[in-house]
Design an enzyme around this catalytic site. Structure first.
Site, PDB file in Angstrom:
ATOM      1  N   SER A   2      26.088  41.071  43.036  1.00  0.00           N
ATOM      2  CA  SER A   2      25.963  41.519  41.647  1.00  0.00           C
ATOM      3  C   SER A   2      25.108  40.557  40.845  1.00  0.00           C
ATOM      4  CB  SER A   2      27.371  41.568  41.056  1.00  0.00           C
ATOM      5  OG  SER A   2      27.310  41.696  39.665  1.00  0.00           O
TER       6      SER A   2
ATOM      7  N   TYR B 288      35.394  37.894  38.284  1.00  0.00           N
ATOM      8  CA  TYR B 288      34.655  38.835  39.135  1.00  0.00           C
ATOM      9  C   TYR B 288      33.323  38.230  39.574  1.00  0.00           C
ATOM     10  CZ  TYR B 288      31.268  42.441  40.187  1.00  0.00           C
ATOM     11  OH  TYR B 288      30.254  43.152  40.776  1.00  0.00           O
TER      12      TYR B 288
ATOM     13  N   LYS C 168      31.765  36.897  43.444  1.00  0.00           N
ATOM     14  CA  LYS C 168      30.491  37.265  44.082  1.00  0.00           C
ATOM     15  C   LYS C 168      29.690  36.009  44.436  1.00  0.00           C
ATOM     16  CE  LYS C 168      31.147  41.683  44.142  1.00  0.00           C
ATOM     17  NZ  LYS C 168      31.285  42.450  45.379  1.00  0.00           N
TER      18      LYS C 168
HETATM   19  C1  WQD Z   1      27.843  46.879  30.144  1.00  0.00           C
HETATM   20  C2  WQD Z   1      27.745  46.582  28.665  1.00  0.00           C
HETATM   21  C3  WQD Z   1      29.810  45.875  27.685  1.00  0.00           C
HETATM   22  C4  WQD Z   1      32.013  49.592  27.971  1.00  0.00           C
HETATM   23  C5  WQD Z   1      28.746  45.583  35.597  1.00  0.00           C
HETATM   24  C6  WQD Z   1      29.669  45.885  36.737  1.00  0.00           C
HETATM   25  C7  WQD Z   1      29.651  44.817  37.722  1.00  0.00           C
HETATM   26  C8  WQD Z   1      28.263  44.238  38.021  1.00  0.00           C
HETATM   27  C9  WQD Z   1      27.485  43.970  36.827  1.00  0.00           C
HETATM   28  C10 WQD Z   1      27.512  45.198  40.059  1.00  0.00           C
HETATM   29  C11 WQD Z   1      28.517  45.313  28.262  1.00  0.00           C
HETATM   30  C12 WQD Z   1      29.326  47.170  27.072  1.00  0.00           C
HETATM   31  C13 WQD Z   1      31.020  48.629  28.063  1.00  0.00           C
HETATM   32  C14 WQD Z   1      32.365  50.097  26.694  1.00  0.00           C
HETATM   33  C15 WQD Z   1      30.705  48.661  25.706  1.00  0.00           C
HETATM   34  N1  WQD Z   1      27.403  45.020  38.789  1.00  0.00           N
HETATM   35  N2  WQD Z   1      30.384  48.177  26.946  1.00  0.00           N
HETATM   36  N3  WQD Z   1      31.693  49.612  25.603  1.00  0.00           N
HETATM   37  O1  WQD Z   1      30.046  44.144  32.495  1.00  0.00           O
HETATM   38  O2  WQD Z   1      27.554  44.433  32.798  1.00  0.00           O
HETATM   39  O3  WQD Z   1      29.233  44.652  34.710  1.00  0.00           O
HETATM   40  O4  WQD Z   1      27.482  45.130  36.059  1.00  0.00           O
HETATM   41  O5  WQD Z   1      27.670  46.071  40.708  1.00  0.00           O
HETATM   42  O6  WQD Z   1      30.206  45.357  38.833  1.00  0.00           O
HETATM   43  O7  WQD Z   1      30.972  46.139  36.270  1.00  0.00           O
HETATM   44  O8  WQD Z   1      28.983  46.438  32.966  1.00  0.00           O
HETATM   45  O9  WQD Z   1      29.261  48.727  32.177  1.00  0.00           O
HETATM   46  O10 WQD Z   1      31.207  47.121  31.985  1.00  0.00           O
HETATM   47  O11 WQD Z   1      29.207  46.808  30.508  1.00  0.00           O
HETATM   48  O12 WQD Z   1      30.152  48.250  24.686  1.00  0.00           O
HETATM   49  O13 WQD Z   1      33.257  50.928  26.534  1.00  0.00           O
HETATM   50  O14 WQD Z   1      28.352  47.655  27.944  1.00  0.00           O
HETATM   51  O15 WQD Z   1      30.426  45.050  26.729  1.00  0.00           O
HETATM   52  O16 WQD Z   1      27.799  44.674  27.261  1.00  0.00           O
HETATM   53  P1  WQD Z   1      28.942  44.828  33.161  1.00  0.00           P
HETATM   54  P2  WQD Z   1      29.739  47.342  31.945  1.00  0.00           P
END
Ligand code: WQD
Length: 345
Positions: free
Chosen positions: A127, A152, A156
């Site tokens: 990731s 998490y 990784k």
């Molecule tokens: C993205 C952005 C949230 C939900 C993911 C995967 C992880 C890894 C990396 C690998 C953030 C914002 C989210 C919501 C929001 N990839 N958000 N409201 O944390 O970047 O991690 O990518 O495979 O496995 O989980 O992704 O989609 O959770 O969040 O504002 O209801 O969207 O704060 O800035 P993240 P995410």
């Protein structure tokens, strides 16, 4: 027939990768999944789309003895694609031990069993979370790791380290770590996609489930970051583009002789803000999202997007889908899922 073992094959990226394996290669597929964040019905949808059957084993990879039995039953496994892991940033902040124990033990168990059964090709789901809060953007595979922002992300980093050390000590074992940026979207057929259990923590399913009425709140976590619109920036990449990179990675691995461990970034190279992603959804769906702005979420990095040149050059891979295609396919799937779920009631 040669088999590929896909762990987490009923899961989101696993199932899309199986579909691409079936479409583009002659491999049979064996899947191990414990359905902790997936649904067994995914295998039926893979069958519906591809006409091919996955040989499935419901199992927690931390159960070493049962894992060994599966390898003893499948002597034609030539490679493993290891997706199965816990992947929610906020969940990992709340339950660090569960994340360390599951994500690390499952990798160690698999490597041990691969050794016993002489399986020498391994692809690991890593990731962009390994980079932490870096200010060197876009990140290349050489960008040094900062401290992981979440347990998490730390799992990784640790798992990549284990794989690198293991490859160095076992020169005939070959491996690739693929660092996913933000996989999203659904299969182009409209017949399968993401099926998270419970309220989704990832942005795109949070948007589509809000839009369809499963939840009555959608929060943007922070609009006071030092970015162009104050929300976090991510590199959203279509799940089928990610799946295709796995097919290319397997083909590359199988051609290699000894001493091979490589890492590739899988992103589009383009940073999209959370608010831009919401607006893309509004545009392609024609639905207005009445979201609220909330406080920052623990564990979030501010901004991350990929330099993907290495994957383009060495895997011959090119991501094909835009954020609009991600949102459009995710929305088609969410509506299909509603039909499937109401038919079950
Ligand atoms: C993205 C952005 C949230 C939900 C993911 C995967 C992880 C890894 C990396 C690998 C953030 C914002 C989210 C919501 C929001 N990839 N958000 N409201 O944390 O970047 O991690 O990518 O495979 O496995 O989980 O992704 O989609 O959770 O969040 O504002 O209801 O969207 O704060 O800035 P993240 P995410």
């Amino acid at each position: 027939m040669a088999e590929i073992l896909v762990t987490g094959g009923a899961g989101y990226i696993g199932s899309h990768t199986i579909l691409e394996l079936f479409a583009k290669t002659g491999f049979d597929v064996v899947s191990i999944d414990d359905f902790s964040n997936s649904d067994e019905s995914t295998y039926g949808r893979i069958m519906e789309i591809s006409g091919k059957e996955v040989t499935e084993h419901p199992l927690d990879l931390c159960d070493f003895d049962s894992l060994k039995k599966i390898f003893s039953m499948h002597r034609d496994i030539v490679g493993v694609v290891h997706f199965a892991a816990h992947k929610s940033v906020p969940d990992s902040v709340a339950k660090p031990l569960g994340y360390y124990s599951n994500n690390i033990n499952s990798l160690i168990n698999l490597l041990r069993v691969c050794k016993d059964y002489k399986v020498k090709n391994f692809i690991f789901s890593s990731s962009c979370a390994v980079y932490g809060n870096t200010d060197q953007l876009p990140v290349t595979e050489e960008t040094p790791f900062e401290k992981a922002e979440s347990p998490y992300g730390h799992t990784k980093q640790v798992c990549e380290g284990i794989l690198e050390n293991y490859c160095a000590a076992n020169p005939t074992f070959k491996a690739i770590s693929l660092r996913y940026f933000n996989p999203a979207g659904a299969h182009i057929s409209g017949l399968t996609g993401e099926m998270p259990i419970g309220k989704p923590s990832n942005l795109v399913p949070a948007i589509t489930q809000f839009a369809i009425g499963k939840y009555d709140d959608l929060t943007v976590f922070g609009n006071d970051y030092s970015t162009r619109d104050g929300s976090c920036i991510r590199d959203f990449i279509h799940v089928t583009d990610i799946a295709n990179a796995h097919v290319k990675a397997i083909e590359l691995l199988l051609k290699q002789k000894d001493n091979f461990y490589k890492i590739y970034n899988l992103g589009t190279g383009k940073g999209i803000s959370v608010l831009e992603a919401l607006h893309s959804f509004e545009k392609v769906s024609g639905k207005k999202l009445n979201y609220t702005i909330g406080s920052r979420r623990a564990g979030d990095v501010v901004e991350i997007y990929a330099n993907n040149n290495l994957a383009k050059e060495e895997l011959g891979w090119e991501p094909e889908n835009s954020i609009d295609e991600i949102m459009a396919t995710a929305w088609v799937w969410e509506q299909k899922l509603k039909v499937l779920e109401s038919a079950k009631k």
